[in-house]
Design a protein around this motif. Structure first.
Motif, PDB file in Angstrom:
ATOM      1  N   GLU A 146       0.861  -1.180   0.000  1.00  0.00           N
ATOM      2  CA  GLU A 146       0.000   0.000   0.000  1.00  0.00           C
ATOM      3  C   GLU A 146       0.896   1.228   0.000  1.00  0.00           C
ATOM      4  O   GLU A 146       1.889   1.283   0.745  1.00  0.00           O
ATOM      5  CB  GLU A 146      -0.904   0.020   1.234  1.00  0.00           C
ATOM      6  CG  GLU A 146      -1.768   1.270   1.331  1.00  0.00           C
ATOM      7  CD  GLU A 146      -2.558   1.359   2.629  1.00  0.00           C
ATOM      8  OE1 GLU A 146      -3.293   2.350   2.806  1.00  0.00           O
ATOM      9  OE2 GLU A 146      -2.413   0.466   3.483  1.00  0.00           O
ATOM     10  N   VAL A 147       0.571   2.208  -0.820  1.00  0.00           N
ATOM     11  CA  VAL A 147       1.332   3.454  -0.873  1.00  0.00           C
ATOM     12  C   VAL A 147       0.600   4.501  -0.024  1.00  0.00           C
ATOM     13  O   VAL A 147      -0.558   4.819  -0.278  1.00  0.00           O
ATOM     14  CB  VAL A 147       1.497   3.955  -2.318  1.00  0.00           C
ATOM     15  CG1 VAL A 147       2.248   5.290  -2.330  1.00  0.00           C
ATOM     16  CG2 VAL A 147       2.237   2.928  -3.162  1.00  0.00           C
ATOM     17  N   VAL A 148       1.282   5.003   1.003  1.00  0.00           N
ATOM     18  CA  VAL A 148       0.687   5.959   1.929  1.00  0.00           C
ATOM     19  C   VAL A 148       1.301   7.346   1.686  1.00  0.00           C
ATOM     20  O   VAL A 148       2.494   7.540   1.904  1.00  0.00           O
ATOM     21  CB  VAL A 148       0.941   5.539   3.396  1.00  0.00           C
ATOM     22  CG1 VAL A 148       0.323   6.551   4.359  1.00  0.00           C
ATOM     23  CG2 VAL A 148       0.393   4.141   3.658  1.00  0.00           C
ATOM     24  N   PRO A 149       0.496   8.324   1.239  1.00  0.00           N
ATOM     25  CA  PRO A 149       1.024   9.683   1.059  1.00  0.00           C
ATOM     26  C   PRO A 149       1.456  10.269   2.404  1.00  0.00           C
ATOM     27  O   PRO A 149       0.784  10.081   3.418  1.00  0.00           O
ATOM     28  CB  PRO A 149      -0.172  10.451   0.486  1.00  0.00           C
ATOM     29  CG  PRO A 149      -1.091   9.402  -0.069  1.00  0.00           C
ATOM     30  CD  PRO A 149      -0.918   8.212   0.826  1.00  0.00           C
ATOM     31  N   CYS A 150       2.576  10.970   2.426  1.00  0.00           N
ATOM     32  CA  CYS A 150       3.058  11.585   3.673  1.00  0.00           C
ATOM     33  C   CYS A 150       4.045  12.698   3.349  1.00  0.00           C
ATOM     34  O   CYS A 150       4.572  12.768   2.243  1.00  0.00           O
ATOM     35  CB  CYS A 150       3.712  10.535   4.580  1.00  0.00           C
ATOM     36  SG  CYS A 150       5.135   9.710   3.846  1.00  0.00           S
TER      37      CYS A 150
END
Length: 205
Positions: A146-150
């Motif tokens: 999963e790619v989590v924006p941060c």
């Protein structure tokens, strides 16, 4: 935080912070969480002057827990009273209506494997492997990501303790060999009278 033991310079910086969403990424699930019910309750009530009651929305901070996951954990913890109380609180929190522009979101069964940035060197994404925990408590990757924006990453995984002569030590987990009540155990599972381990030494990184 002004009424806590948080450093004054840190409080000053936080007062001017534009951060509105914090995501806590945990490689295991709620049942393996090492925070206490007191610590979690303090988080849920952070900023609330009256202390609040379970289930009441907090106008200063929303704590987001996956609802189905919290309820499942509460059922699985039914035979362990201290853990059951914590899981019940997580389940109650997961159903609270949102009332604030600030959030702390718990993402269980995730482990960061890559951080991606822009051309200026600022982090923009955390790539997380999806994990699962077996009956023995071992964590393994499922192969999914999963790619989590941060925009900011803070690493907090604890410390690996060192073995002390005469104290049973679990080399694989990097912690003193203990039971759920923090009593030190021999490697064959017997309680060592009058000996306890807490903190990272008792829970491991």
């Amino acid at each position: 935080l002004e009424g806590t033991d948080c450093s004054s310079y840190a409080v000053h910086e936080l007062l001017g912070s534009a951060v509105t969403n914090t995501q806590v990424i945990a490689r295991r699930g709620p049942l393996q969480a090492q925070f206490t019910i007191k610590e979690f309750r303090e988080l849920v009530n952070l900023g609330r002057p009256d202390g609040g009651k379970p289930g009441e929305p907090n106008p200063w901070l929303d704590v987001l827990i996956p609802e189905g996951l919290a309820e499942e954990a509460a059922i699985l913890a039914a035979s362990k009273r201290p853990k059951k109380r914590l899981m019940d609180l997580l389940a109650t929190t997961s159903k609270q209506p949102r009332a604030s522009g600030r959030t702390v979101e718990f993402k269980f069964f995730r482990v960061p494997i890559e951080f991606r940035g822009d051309d200026d060197g600022y982090v923009k994404e955390a790539v997380c492997a999806i994990t699962q925990v077996d009956d023995a408590g071992n964590c393994r990757n499922t192969g999914q990501v999963e790619v989590v924006p941060c925009e900011l990453v803070l690493r907090s995984i604890g410390y690996r303790s060192c073995a002390v002569e005469g104290v049973p030590f679990d080399e694989k987990r990097g912690k003193v060999h203990t039971d759920s009540r923090h009593r030190v155990l021999t490697l064959d599972g017997n309680v060592l009278s009058g000996m306890y381990a807490t903190g990272w030494a008792g829970t491991g990184p």
